[in-house]
Design an enzyme around this catalytic site. Structure first.
Site, mmCIF file in Angstrom:
data_model
loop_
_atom_site.group_PDB
_atom_site.id
_atom_site.type_symbol
_atom_site.label_atom_id
_atom_site.label_comp_id
_atom_site.label_asym_id
_atom_site.label_seq_id
_atom_site.Cartn_x
_atom_site.Cartn_y
_atom_site.Cartn_z
ATOM 1 N N GLY A 170 0.836 -1.212 0.000
ATOM 2 C CA GLY A 170 0.000 0.000 0.000
ATOM 3 C C GLY A 170 0.862 1.250 0.000
ATOM 4 N N LYS A 224 2.399 -15.716 7.036
ATOM 5 C CA LYS A 224 2.229 -15.136 8.375
ATOM 6 C C LYS A 224 1.103 -14.106 8.362
ATOM 7 C CE LYS A 224 7.000 -15.265 10.061
ATOM 8 N NZ LYS A 224 8.149 -14.379 10.290
ATOM 9 N N GLY A 230 -8.855 -12.864 17.517
ATOM 10 C CA GLY A 230 -8.696 -12.676 18.971
ATOM 11 C C GLY A 230 -9.260 -11.328 19.387
ATOM 12 N N LYS A 249 -13.012 -11.455 19.181
ATOM 13 C CA LYS A 249 -13.558 -12.259 20.309
ATOM 14 C C LYS A 249 -13.611 -11.400 21.569
ATOM 15 C CE LYS A 249 -11.379 -15.658 22.896
ATOM 16 N NZ LYS A 249 -10.546 -16.875 22.948
ATOM 17 N N TYR A 289 -0.091 -18.065 -0.709
ATOM 18 C CA TYR A 289 -1.304 -17.235 -0.714
ATOM 19 C C TYR A 289 -2.543 -18.128 -0.614
ATOM 20 C CZ TYR A 289 -4.507 -13.569 -2.468
ATOM 21 O OH TYR A 289 -5.521 -12.652 -2.632
ATOM 22 N N TYR A 339 -13.390 -19.996 15.025
ATOM 23 C CA TYR A 339 -13.737 -18.964 16.026
ATOM 24 C C TYR A 339 -15.250 -18.772 16.097
ATOM 25 C CZ TYR A 339 -9.295 -17.297 17.813
ATOM 26 O OH TYR A 339 -8.108 -17.201 18.482
ATOM 27 N N ARG A 367 -0.527 -7.249 -11.745
ATOM 28 C CA ARG A 367 -1.758 -7.941 -12.122
ATOM 29 C C ARG A 367 -2.139 -7.575 -13.554
ATOM 30 N NH1 ARG A 367 -5.214 -7.391 -6.591
ATOM 31 N NH2 ARG A 367 -3.788 -5.665 -6.207
HETATM 32 P P1 NAD Z 1 -3.047 -4.480 -2.085
HETATM 33 O O1 NAD Z 1 -1.717 -5.160 -2.152
HETATM 34 O O2 NAD Z 1 -3.253 -3.248 -2.877
HETATM 35 O O3 NAD Z 1 -3.429 -4.138 -0.562
HETATM 36 C C1 NAD Z 1 -3.011 -4.906 0.527
HETATM 37 C C2 NAD Z 1 -2.697 -3.949 1.674
HETATM 38 O O4 NAD Z 1 -2.327 -4.728 2.829
HETATM 39 C C3 NAD Z 1 -1.501 -3.027 1.372
HETATM 40 O O5 NAD Z 1 -1.797 -1.724 1.768
HETATM 41 C C4 NAD Z 1 -0.373 -3.631 2.202
HETATM 42 O O6 NAD Z 1 0.622 -2.681 2.552
HETATM 43 C C5 NAD Z 1 -1.140 -4.163 3.394
HETATM 44 N N1 NAD Z 1 -0.439 -5.254 4.110
HETATM 45 C C6 NAD Z 1 0.158 -6.341 3.581
HETATM 46 N N2 NAD Z 1 0.670 -7.113 4.557
HETATM 47 C C7 NAD Z 1 0.364 -6.509 5.738
HETATM 48 C C8 NAD Z 1 0.635 -6.816 7.102
HETATM 49 N N3 NAD Z 1 1.298 -7.916 7.450
HETATM 50 N N4 NAD Z 1 0.193 -5.959 8.050
HETATM 51 C C9 NAD Z 1 -0.472 -4.821 7.722
HETATM 52 N N5 NAD Z 1 -0.747 -4.471 6.441
HETATM 53 C C10 NAD Z 1 -0.329 -5.321 5.468
HETATM 54 O O7 NAD Z 1 -4.132 -5.600 -2.482
HETATM 55 P P2 NAD Z 1 -5.707 -5.455 -2.714
HETATM 56 O O8 NAD Z 1 -5.991 -5.822 -4.110
HETATM 57 O O9 NAD Z 1 -6.215 -4.200 -2.164
HETATM 58 O O10 NAD Z 1 -6.222 -6.673 -1.804
HETATM 59 C C11 NAD Z 1 -6.732 -6.438 -0.505
HETATM 60 C C12 NAD Z 1 -7.263 -7.755 0.077
HETATM 61 O O11 NAD Z 1 -8.270 -8.296 -0.777
HETATM 62 C C13 NAD Z 1 -6.181 -8.829 0.239
HETATM 63 O O12 NAD Z 1 -6.418 -9.525 1.435
HETATM 64 C C14 NAD Z 1 -6.425 -9.736 -0.929
HETATM 65 O O13 NAD Z 1 -6.035 -11.052 -0.663
HETATM 66 C C15 NAD Z 1 -7.938 -9.628 -1.118
HETATM 67 N N6 NAD Z 1 -8.328 -9.917 -2.505
HETATM 68 C C16 NAD Z 1 -8.140 -8.996 -3.492
HETATM 69 C C17 NAD Z 1 -8.491 -9.332 -4.802
HETATM 70 C C18 NAD Z 1 -8.345 -8.360 -5.945
HETATM 71 O O14 NAD Z 1 -8.623 -8.729 -7.084
HETATM 72 N N7 NAD Z 1 -7.946 -7.134 -5.728
HETATM 73 C C19 NAD Z 1 -9.035 -10.606 -5.090
HETATM 74 C C20 NAD Z 1 -9.159 -11.507 -4.044
HETATM 75 C C21 NAD Z 1 -8.836 -11.163 -2.747
HETATM 76 N N1 UDP Z 2 -5.224 -10.745 20.340
HETATM 77 C C1 UDP Z 2 -4.993 -9.496 19.811
HETATM 78 N N2 UDP Z 2 -5.772 -8.452 20.251
HETATM 79 C C2 UDP Z 2 -6.736 -8.601 21.172
HETATM 80 C C3 UDP Z 2 -6.989 -9.887 21.690
HETATM 81 C C4 UDP Z 2 -6.216 -10.947 21.246
HETATM 82 O O1 UDP Z 2 -4.131 -9.314 18.947
HETATM 83 O O2 UDP Z 2 -7.375 -7.589 21.526
HETATM 84 C C5 UDP Z 2 -4.397 -11.868 19.872
HETATM 85 C C6 UDP Z 2 -3.787 -12.674 21.018
HETATM 86 O O3 UDP Z 2 -2.528 -12.113 21.357
HETATM 87 C C7 UDP Z 2 -3.644 -14.046 20.412
HETATM 88 C C8 UDP Z 2 -4.701 -14.113 19.335
HETATM 89 O O4 UDP Z 2 -5.216 -12.795 19.192
HETATM 90 O O5 UDP Z 2 -2.380 -14.192 19.791
HETATM 91 C C9 UDP Z 2 -5.847 -15.040 19.652
HETATM 92 O O6 UDP Z 2 -6.443 -14.595 20.842
HETATM 93 P P1 UDP Z 2 -7.345 -15.563 21.712
HETATM 94 O O7 UDP Z 2 -7.842 -14.794 22.890
HETATM 95 O O8 UDP Z 2 -8.364 -16.231 20.870
HETATM 96 O O9 UDP Z 2 -6.355 -16.730 22.108
HETATM 97 P P2 UDP Z 2 -5.259 -16.842 23.273
HETATM 98 O O10 UDP Z 2 -4.740 -15.467 23.588
HETATM 99 O O11 UDP Z 2 -5.994 -17.441 24.395
HETATM 100 O O12 UDP Z 2 -4.227 -17.734 22.662
HETATM 101 N N1 UDP Z 3 -1.400 -12.276 -17.032
HETATM 102 C C1 UDP Z 3 -0.916 -12.007 -18.299
HETATM 103 N N2 UDP Z 3 -0.075 -10.958 -18.455
HETATM 104 C C2 UDP Z 3 0.294 -10.144 -17.438
HETATM 105 C C3 UDP Z 3 -0.200 -10.409 -16.138
HETATM 106 C C4 UDP Z 3 -1.053 -11.490 -15.968
HETATM 107 O O1 UDP Z 3 -1.237 -12.708 -19.271
HETATM 108 O O2 UDP Z 3 1.070 -9.188 -17.692
HETATM 109 C C5 UDP Z 3 -2.344 -13.403 -16.863
HETATM 110 C C6 UDP Z 3 -1.996 -14.355 -15.723
HETATM 111 O O3 UDP Z 3 -1.110 -15.364 -16.171
HETATM 112 C C7 UDP Z 3 -3.365 -14.902 -15.364
HETATM 113 C C8 UDP Z 3 -4.314 -13.730 -15.625
HETATM 114 O O4 UDP Z 3 -3.607 -12.858 -16.513
HETATM 115 O O5 UDP Z 3 -3.719 -15.960 -16.226
HETATM 116 C C9 UDP Z 3 -4.703 -12.966 -14.367
HETATM 117 O O6 UDP Z 3 -3.506 -12.660 -13.662
HETATM 118 P P1 UDP Z 3 -3.473 -11.761 -12.348
HETATM 119 O O7 UDP Z 3 -2.060 -11.765 -11.865
HETATM 120 O O8 UDP Z 3 -4.108 -10.454 -12.620
HETATM 121 O O9 UDP Z 3 -4.430 -12.487 -11.314
HETATM 122 P P2 UDP Z 3 -4.648 -14.028 -10.892
HETATM 123 O O10 UDP Z 3 -3.753 -14.939 -11.674
HETATM 124 O O11 UDP Z 3 -4.334 -14.024 -9.443
HETATM 125 O O12 UDP Z 3 -6.075 -14.264 -11.221
#
Ligand code: NAD
Ligand code: UDP
Ligand code: UDP
Length: 322
Positions: free
Chosen positions: A42, A95, A106, A109, A149, A163, A190
């Protein structure tokens, strides 16, 4: 007139493509938005126009770590979505999907608040059934380049439903199909952003493989409509629900449409198809239609025109020497 209760809403990934549109819409509706982002994909540019709004707050934070805030609702959009970016650091992607989901669940909850998960059509992998319905369990390679992913998002869905079952957390799981529009990053990788940027720069459009693979493209405004509708629907509606546009195109058709709309004379070239690239993808959106009364309104031509105009502005603002 119904009085709006101003809610304090957490949007993770709020500086990304979808998250910034969602934040903007929630602010327009009169809510307060806490945008949490680690700025991995982002940018501040996406939210620059929101920063002067006193009801908009930004917190730089990685959701792989616990988060303690007080909010009324949570939308989890944090995760890189483009194959190029989610494969660049696959462990971080897992992650983000898994630990991120755990922490937000969490949090939900503890607060007993609704939590929305931006899941993905990638949970279906390279599907054997077409169009994809929610009850299909998918065909996913667990050890390939896309697995960080796909499997990360699948595990996140499992956590959401566990949950819900064990802690009665009100969850909303949406499987988002390919969505495009303004504020995609020009180097996002993309297909829609790549083809538009290439066409506008008169560079070759890079089709991976023969271009016969299909996708269904949803314009961002339509997607945000249904995301909010789903969150506001009764708690009993928890999903998973497919959201996306059910009109299917070959990647080759998309390239030709973008060349037509930009008036570009770029040639089309072919590059190798990435491994595990799904051959066909189209959502069955019957559930979204029936449960949420929603269907997309924007045609591909209309959506592409708006997106082309956005990229035209972005590219002309970049100095030529950079
Ligand atoms: P994007 O990459 O533009 O946005 C993702 C955002 O998440 C970014 O701002 C990035 O900095 C932030 N981010 C990444 N890892 C993070 C972390 N560990 N902690 C905090 N922030 C973090 O992508 P997008 O297209 O806006 O997608 C947003 C969501 O929608 C994603 O979860 C994606 O999987 C889902 N999604 C998008 C599409 C699509 O076509 N755009 C399709 C399916 C699912
Ligand atoms: N958690 C958090 N924010 C909150 C409450 C929980 O980030 O306000 C996190 C918490 O540290 C844990 C996870 O969410 O890693 C799951 O929380 P939950 O209470 O379900 O499980 P527990 O802490 O008992 O493992
Ligand atoms: N693709 C392509 N040229 C590009 C980028 C993507 O032909 O420059 C193709 C890619 O191989 C896939 C489709 O377009 O078949 C959609 O790709 P994208 O990365 O947008 O999303 P996803 O594969 O996650 O649906």
């Amino acid at each position: 007139m119904r009085e709006l209760k101003r809610k304090r809403i957490l949007v993770t990934g709020g500086a990304g493509f979808l998250g910034s549109h969602l934040s903007e819409r929630l602010l327009q509706m009169g809510h307060e938005v806490l945008c949490v982002d680690n700025f991995y994909t982002g940018t501040r540019d996406n939210i620059l126009h929101l920063l002067s709004n006193p009801y908009f707050e930004v917190l730089r934070h990685d959701i792989c770590f616990p988060l303690h805030v007080e909010v009324d609702e949570i939308y989890n959009f944090a995760c890189p979505a483009s194959p190029r970016h989610y494969q660049a650091d696959p462990i971080q992607t897992i992650k983000t999907s898994v630990f991120g989901a755990l922490h937000l669940l969490g949090l939900a909850k503890r607060l007993q608040c609704k939590v929305f998960q931006a899941s993905t059509s990638e949970v279906y992998g390279d599907p054997h059934f077409h169009p994809q319905k929610e009850e299909y369990w998918g065909n996913v390679n667990p050890i390939g380049f896309r697995s960080c992913y796909d499997e990360g998002k699948r595990c996140a869905e499992t956590l959401f439903f566990d949950y819900k079952r064990t802690s009665l957390v009100p969850i909303k799981v949406a499987r988002i199909f390919n969505t495009y529009g303004p504020r995609m990053h020009p180097n996002d990788g993309r297909v829609v952003s790549n083809f538009i940027v290439q066409a506008l720069k008169n560079q070759p459009l890079t089709i991976y493989g023969d271009g016969m693979q299909t996708r269904s493209f949803c314009y961002v405004d339509d997607l945000i409509d249904v995301v909010i509708r789903f969150m506001d629907a009764p708690e009993s509606i928890s999903g998973p629900i497919n959201i996306g546009n059910p009109t299917e195109y070959r990647v080759l058709d998309l390239a030709e449409e973008i060349l037509r709309l930009t008036g570009s004379s770029s040639p089309i070239i072919h590059k190798p198809l990435p491994s595990d690239d799904p051959k066909q993808r189209r959502p069955d959106i019957s559930l979204a239609r029936n449960l949420l009364g929603w269907q997309p309104k924007t045609s591909l031509e209309e959506g592409l025109k708006a997106t082309i105009s956005y990229f035209d502005g972005v590219l002309s603002a970049i100095p030529k020497c950079v």
